[in-house]
Motif scaffolding. Structure first.
Motif, PDB file in Angstrom:
ATOM      1  N   ARG A 185       0.814  -1.218   0.000  1.00 30.83           N
ATOM      2  CA  ARG A 185       0.000   0.000   0.000  1.00 30.83           C
ATOM      3  C   ARG A 185       0.849   1.271   0.000  1.00 30.83           C
ATOM      4  N   THR A 186       1.892   1.307   0.866  1.00 33.54           N
ATOM      5  CA  THR A 186       2.688   2.531   1.023  1.00 33.54           C
ATOM      6  C   THR A 186       3.785   2.671  -0.022  1.00 33.54           C
ATOM      7  N   GLY A 187       4.244   1.538  -0.571  1.00 30.54           N
ATOM      8  CA  GLY A 187       5.373   1.572  -1.482  1.00 30.54           C
ATOM      9  C   GLY A 187       6.718   1.585  -0.788  1.00 30.54           C
ATOM     10  N   ILE A 188       6.726   1.484   0.561  1.00 33.33           N
ATOM     11  CA  ILE A 188       7.942   1.540   1.359  1.00 33.33           C
ATOM     12  C   ILE A 188       8.120   0.218   2.098  1.00 33.33           C
ATOM     13  N   PRO A 189       9.277  -0.426   1.978  1.00 34.01           N
ATOM     14  CA  PRO A 189       9.464  -1.731   2.623  1.00 34.01           C
ATOM     15  C   PRO A 189       9.217  -1.695   4.128  1.00 34.01           C
ATOM     16  N   PHE A 190       8.583  -2.757   4.625  1.00 33.15           N
ATOM     17  CA  PHE A 190       8.397  -2.975   6.064  1.00 33.15           C
ATOM     18  C   PHE A 190       7.706  -1.797   6.758  1.00 33.15           C
ATOM     19  N   THR A 191       6.642  -1.308   6.148  1.00 27.95           N
ATOM     20  CA  THR A 191       5.836  -0.257   6.772  1.00 27.95           C
ATOM     21  C   THR A 191       4.360  -0.583   6.567  1.00 27.95           C
ATOM     22  N   ALA A 210       3.548  -6.352  11.006  1.00 29.36           N
ATOM     23  CA  ALA A 210       4.886  -6.895  10.802  1.00 29.36           C
ATOM     24  C   ALA A 210       5.895  -5.779  10.565  1.00 29.36           C
ATOM     25  N   GLY A 211       5.518  -4.813   9.762  1.00 27.12           N
ATOM     26  CA  GLY A 211       6.393  -3.677   9.513  1.00 27.12           C
ATOM     27  C   GLY A 211       6.674  -2.884  10.777  1.00 27.12           C
ATOM     28  N   ARG A 212       5.650  -2.694  11.589  1.00 30.57           N
ATOM     29  CA  ARG A 212       5.852  -1.965  12.849  1.00 30.57           C
ATOM     30  C   ARG A 212       6.812  -2.714  13.772  1.00 30.57           C
ATOM     31  N   ARG A 213       6.761  -4.036  13.747  1.00 31.89           N
ATOM     32  CA  ARG A 213       7.704  -4.801  14.579  1.00 31.89           C
ATOM     33  C   ARG A 213       9.142  -4.531  14.125  1.00 31.89           C
ATOM     34  N   LEU A 214       9.370  -4.576  12.804  1.00 32.95           N
ATOM     35  CA  LEU A 214      10.727  -4.314  12.340  1.00 32.95           C
ATOM     36  C   LEU A 214      11.140  -2.878  12.645  1.00 32.95           C
ATOM     37  N   GLN A 215      10.228  -1.934  12.479  1.00 40.82           N
ATOM     38  CA  GLN A 215      10.577  -0.547  12.766  1.00 40.82           C
ATOM     39  C   GLN A 215      10.910  -0.346  14.247  1.00 40.82           C
ATOM     40  N   ARG A 216      10.232  -1.088  15.116  1.00 42.18           N
ATOM     41  CA  ARG A 216      10.579  -1.029  16.541  1.00 42.18           C
ATOM     42  C   ARG A 216      11.976  -1.583  16.769  1.00 42.18           C
ATOM     43  N   ILE A 217      12.307  -2.672  16.079  1.00 41.41           N
ATOM     44  CA  ILE A 217      13.642  -3.254  16.185  1.00 41.41           C
ATOM     45  C   ILE A 217      14.691  -2.245  15.715  1.00 41.41           C
ATOM     46  N   LEU A 218      14.445  -1.598  14.592  1.00 42.17           N
ATOM     47  CA  LEU A 218      15.386  -0.609  14.070  1.00 42.17           C
ATOM     48  C   LEU A 218      15.572   0.541  15.052  1.00 42.17           C
ATOM     49  N   GLY A 219      14.477   0.963  15.678  1.00 41.94           N
ATOM     50  CA  GLY A 219      14.577   2.026  16.672  1.00 41.94           C
ATOM     51  C   GLY A 219      15.404   1.613  17.865  1.00 41.94           C
ATOM     52  N   GLU A 220      15.189   0.396  18.355  1.00 40.59           N
ATOM     53  CA  GLU A 220      15.932  -0.103  19.510  1.00 40.59           C
ATOM     54  C   GLU A 220      17.426  -0.187  19.208  1.00 40.59           C
ATOM     55  N   LEU A 221      17.777  -0.487  17.974  1.00 40.15           N
ATOM     56  CA  LEU A 221      19.177  -0.644  17.593  1.00 40.15           C
ATOM     57  C   LEU A 221      19.826   0.665  17.153  1.00 40.15           C
ATOM     58  N   GLY A 222      19.053   1.745  17.140  1.00 40.51           N
ATOM     59  CA  GLY A 222      19.599   3.036  16.767  1.00 40.51           C
ATOM     60  C   GLY A 222      19.643   3.305  15.278  1.00 40.51           C
ATOM     61  N   PHE A 223      18.942   2.484  14.485  1.00 44.26           N
ATOM     62  CA  PHE A 223      18.918   2.667  13.040  1.00 44.26           C
ATOM     63  C   PHE A 223      17.779   3.579  12.577  1.00 44.26           C
ATOM     64  N   PRO A 281      10.047   6.165   7.311  1.00 42.02           N
ATOM     65  CA  PRO A 281      10.911   6.336   8.479  1.00 42.02           C
ATOM     66  C   PRO A 281      12.240   7.003   8.133  1.00 42.02           C
ATOM     67  N   GLU A 282      12.795   7.671   9.121  1.00 36.31           N
ATOM     68  CA  GLU A 282      14.101   8.304   8.984  1.00 36.31           C
ATOM     69  C   GLU A 282      15.151   7.293   9.442  1.00 36.31           C
ATOM     70  N   LEU A 283      15.876   6.722   8.483  1.00 36.58           N
ATOM     71  CA  LEU A 283      16.815   5.635   8.780  1.00 36.58           C
ATOM     72  C   LEU A 283      18.259   6.101   8.671  1.00 36.58           C
ATOM     73  N   ASP A 284      19.095   5.522   9.513  1.00 35.38           N
ATOM     74  CA  ASP A 284      20.520   5.790   9.484  1.00 35.38           C
ATOM     75  C   ASP A 284      21.269   4.467   9.585  1.00 35.38           C
ATOM     76  N   ASN A 285      22.134   4.183   8.608  1.00 36.75           N
ATOM     77  CA  ASN A 285      22.965   2.981   8.584  1.00 36.75           C
ATOM     78  C   ASN A 285      22.154   1.702   8.364  1.00 36.75           C
ATOM     79  N   ALA A 286      20.954   1.821   7.831  1.00 36.67           N
ATOM     80  CA  ALA A 286      20.126   0.650   7.520  1.00 36.67           C
ATOM     81  C   ALA A 286      19.419   0.876   6.190  1.00 36.67           C
ATOM     82  N   TYR A 287      19.318  -0.204   5.419  1.00 40.80           N
ATOM     83  CA  TYR A 287      18.635  -0.173   4.130  1.00 40.80           C
ATOM     84  C   TYR A 287      17.689  -1.359   4.085  1.00 40.80           C
ATOM     85  N   LEU A 288      16.474  -1.133   3.585  1.00 43.53           N
ATOM     86  CA  LEU A 288      15.416  -2.146   3.582  1.00 43.53           C
ATOM     87  C   LEU A 288      15.056  -2.508   2.146  1.00 43.53           C
TER      88      LEU A 288
END
Length: 213
Positions: A55-61, A65-78, A88-95
């Protein structure tokens, strides 16, 4: 994000109206190409877009399921964004994904994975990540074909979840499919990546094309 990068969305300008897989053209909403930091050291790859990403055109959003991965990325500082963010505003991660289109009634076929492989190969060559995180067994087996010495059919993401597999020039850190993960498994993955990967000099593995898994 790489300061020279104009946008995190499809930064390499891949075809957003791809017609290569006839059965998917009418079934999909979007062709979902890669998203994130084009200079990333960590690449997360799923088997196919989820309903939210379609729907969004953006991976894992756009879905649980997408929210779970985004929570993981947040916890890891990505990620500096809410798990609900559709861009999402990502740093050092590509989806990204093995296959870029979603059929609502089935998973990707072997032919579709093969047809879509040049997109993933281009992502990997352009980004040249240090660590690849295959999300789910389809992604793990798809990546293992080219990047490990293991028989892909012997690999299972649930069994390999939150472990490290040495590959050819990369390390793989498999993750169980997001919609199958328990909260405990999510925490185990975060702990493994934070302590066993981010907590050491993972860069020493880069370019080690003859490395054993």
């Amino acid at each position: 994000m790489d300061p020279a990068q104009e946008s995190p969305e499809n930064p390499f300008g891949m075809d957003t109206d791809c017609q290569n897989c006839t059965d998917l053209c009418d079934a999909r909403t979007n062709v979902v190409h890669g998203y994130g930091d084009a200079g990333a050291e960590f690449l997360f790859v799923g088997g196919r877009p989820g309903p939210g990403a379609d729907r969004t055109g953006i991976p894992f959003t756009g879905d649980e399921a997408g929210r779970r991965l985004q929570r993981i990325l947040g916890e890891l500082g990505f990620s500096n964004s809410s798990p609900d963010a559709e861009r999402p505003e990502l740093d050092n991660a590509y989806l990204t994904y093995l296959t870029r289109c979603r059929h609502p009634d089935r998973g990707p076929t072997d032919e579709e994975i093969t047809t879509c492989d040049p997109y993933l190969t281009a992502d990997l060559r352009m980004i040249n990540p240090e660590i690849i995180v295959p999300v789910g067994t389809t992604a793990l087996r798809g990546v293992a074909v080219e990047h490990t010495t293991r028989d892909p059919e012997t690999l299972d993401a649930a069994e390999s979840h939150a472990t490290t597999i040495r590959g050819r020039g990369f390390e793989l850190v498999p993750m169980r499919a997001l919609d199958e993960q328990t909260d405990a498994e999510t925490e185990a993955f975060i702990e493994h990546l934070a302590e066993s990967v981010l907590g050491r000099d993972y860069r020493q593995t880069k370019g080690r094309s003859g490395a054993h898994d």
